[in-house]
Scaffold this motif. Sequence first.
Motif, mmCIF file in Angstrom:
data_model
loop_
_atom_site.group_PDB
_atom_site.id
_atom_site.type_symbol
_atom_site.label_atom_id
_atom_site.label_comp_id
_atom_site.label_asym_id
_atom_site.label_seq_id
_atom_site.Cartn_x
_atom_site.Cartn_y
_atom_site.Cartn_z
ATOM 1 N N ALA A 160 0.814 -1.218 0.000
ATOM 2 C CA ALA A 160 0.000 0.000 0.000
ATOM 3 C C ALA A 160 0.846 1.265 0.000
ATOM 4 O O ALA A 160 0.296 2.380 0.026
ATOM 5 N N GLY A 161 2.170 1.137 -0.002
ATOM 6 C CA GLY A 161 3.036 2.299 -0.019
ATOM 7 C C GLY A 161 3.245 2.948 1.331
ATOM 8 O O GLY A 161 3.728 4.080 1.405
ATOM 9 N N LYS A 162 2.925 2.255 2.398
ATOM 10 C CA LYS A 162 3.092 2.808 3.743
ATOM 11 C C LYS A 162 4.505 2.484 4.231
ATOM 12 O O LYS A 162 4.733 1.532 4.971
ATOM 13 N N ASP A 163 5.456 3.304 3.815
ATOM 14 C CA ASP A 163 6.857 3.046 4.107
ATOM 15 C C ASP A 163 7.326 3.683 5.405
ATOM 16 O O ASP A 163 8.501 3.550 5.781
ATOM 17 N N THR A 164 6.461 4.398 6.077
ATOM 18 C CA THR A 164 6.743 4.936 7.403
ATOM 19 C C THR A 164 5.496 4.753 8.262
ATOM 20 O O THR A 164 4.395 4.556 7.741
ATOM 21 N N GLY A 165 5.691 4.845 9.575
ATOM 22 C CA GLY A 165 4.537 4.761 10.458
ATOM 23 C C GLY A 165 3.883 3.396 10.500
ATOM 24 O O GLY A 165 2.669 3.293 10.709
#
Length: 409
Positions: free
Chosen positions: A97-102
């Motif tokens: 999903a492109g959630k590369d932080t948090g």
Amino acid sequence: MRLTASRLARACLPGLLTGLAQPALAAGPDPADWPAVLAEARGQTVYWNAWGGAAATNDFIRWAAGEVGDRYGVTVEHVKLADTADAVSRVLAEKTAGKDTGGAVDLVWINGANFAAMKEAGLLFGPWAGDLPNWRFVDTVGKPAVTADFTVPTDGFEAPWAMAQVVFYHDTARLGDPPRTMPALLDWARAHPGRFTYPQPPDFLGTTFLKQALYELAPDPSVLQTPADEAGYDAVTAPLWAFLDDLTPHLWRQGRAYPQSGPQQLQLMADGEIDLAISFSPGEASTAIANGQLPDTVRTFVLEGGTIGNASFVAIPYNASAKAGAMVLANFLLSPEAQAHAQDPDILGYGTVLAMDKLAPDDRARFEALDLGIATLSPAELGPALPEPHPSWATRIEADWTARYGTAR
């Protein structure tokens, strides 16, 4: 130890990772600058995704969380897992999903195929483990499993925190002289039907029983250190399936049902339904005796020819929200205090990853003062550990076992 990787590795991860771009290593706290790590960690909340299937393990994690909170201002939340692959799936879903932080997973108890899959996919932060302050105490010479996880080099992407080795335990009041080879186990099961079982794969302990049997029965067990596809899988595993074909009808409930976990298997021992059981913790029987779960007539033994050993690790996902806090927790788990606490049979009875000759006298005294328990073998009695097979063996034998013998309870 309590980690089953193969459901994810077998079913979804290889396909999903095909063509997946490897993430660039995210900037993060530098463990070589430990004061800066401690400063950044204060006030963070670490979501430690770890197996939650045993009360003693959960109590230890609760203790460690309290110590880290009091000393370093880091809050630790235990996200209890039935299968480590669930945490890996979550990190993979966030990457997709492109959630590369948090990210939602800050630290994960991991080893084996899960680690191999995450490392290959670039889903881990690091390297960091070798720069932890307490790494200097780790026995990297005498315990090669701390730097090679199921034959896969760790390369600093995970930190060990416990050692394990396969043992069996039996109640001497019911079984005085237990079988010490797989053929002897088969003969004993034929003569005592229904008195033995093992957890149902893909539970890690059930899979471990299959791997232990394969070690003894394979024509050349050295091939288990190479990928299964390269080693003539069918020929290597044929003796295992022949052994299980003979054994299964003589198991508890005729092999039509299995305990779903190690704690359920232990309960069968406590209830007198079975006479011997497998464990990946040499101190488990002593801990269970100390906790009143098993009678004090239970004793531990190992098989002739040696038993499989490995290390449990913690790793930090590449997109973790609290990397500094996760490193602080991992470093605490490597402290002589935490390692001795875990080795206490009244707590966990886990083996230490530390080298005694690297410790200060006061820290060595912590371990020397431990009474390892009435049912715990000495290191000499335990013997050297056999290395874990390459992760691909677990993946394939679990799938084949399910197709041949799998059952729903």
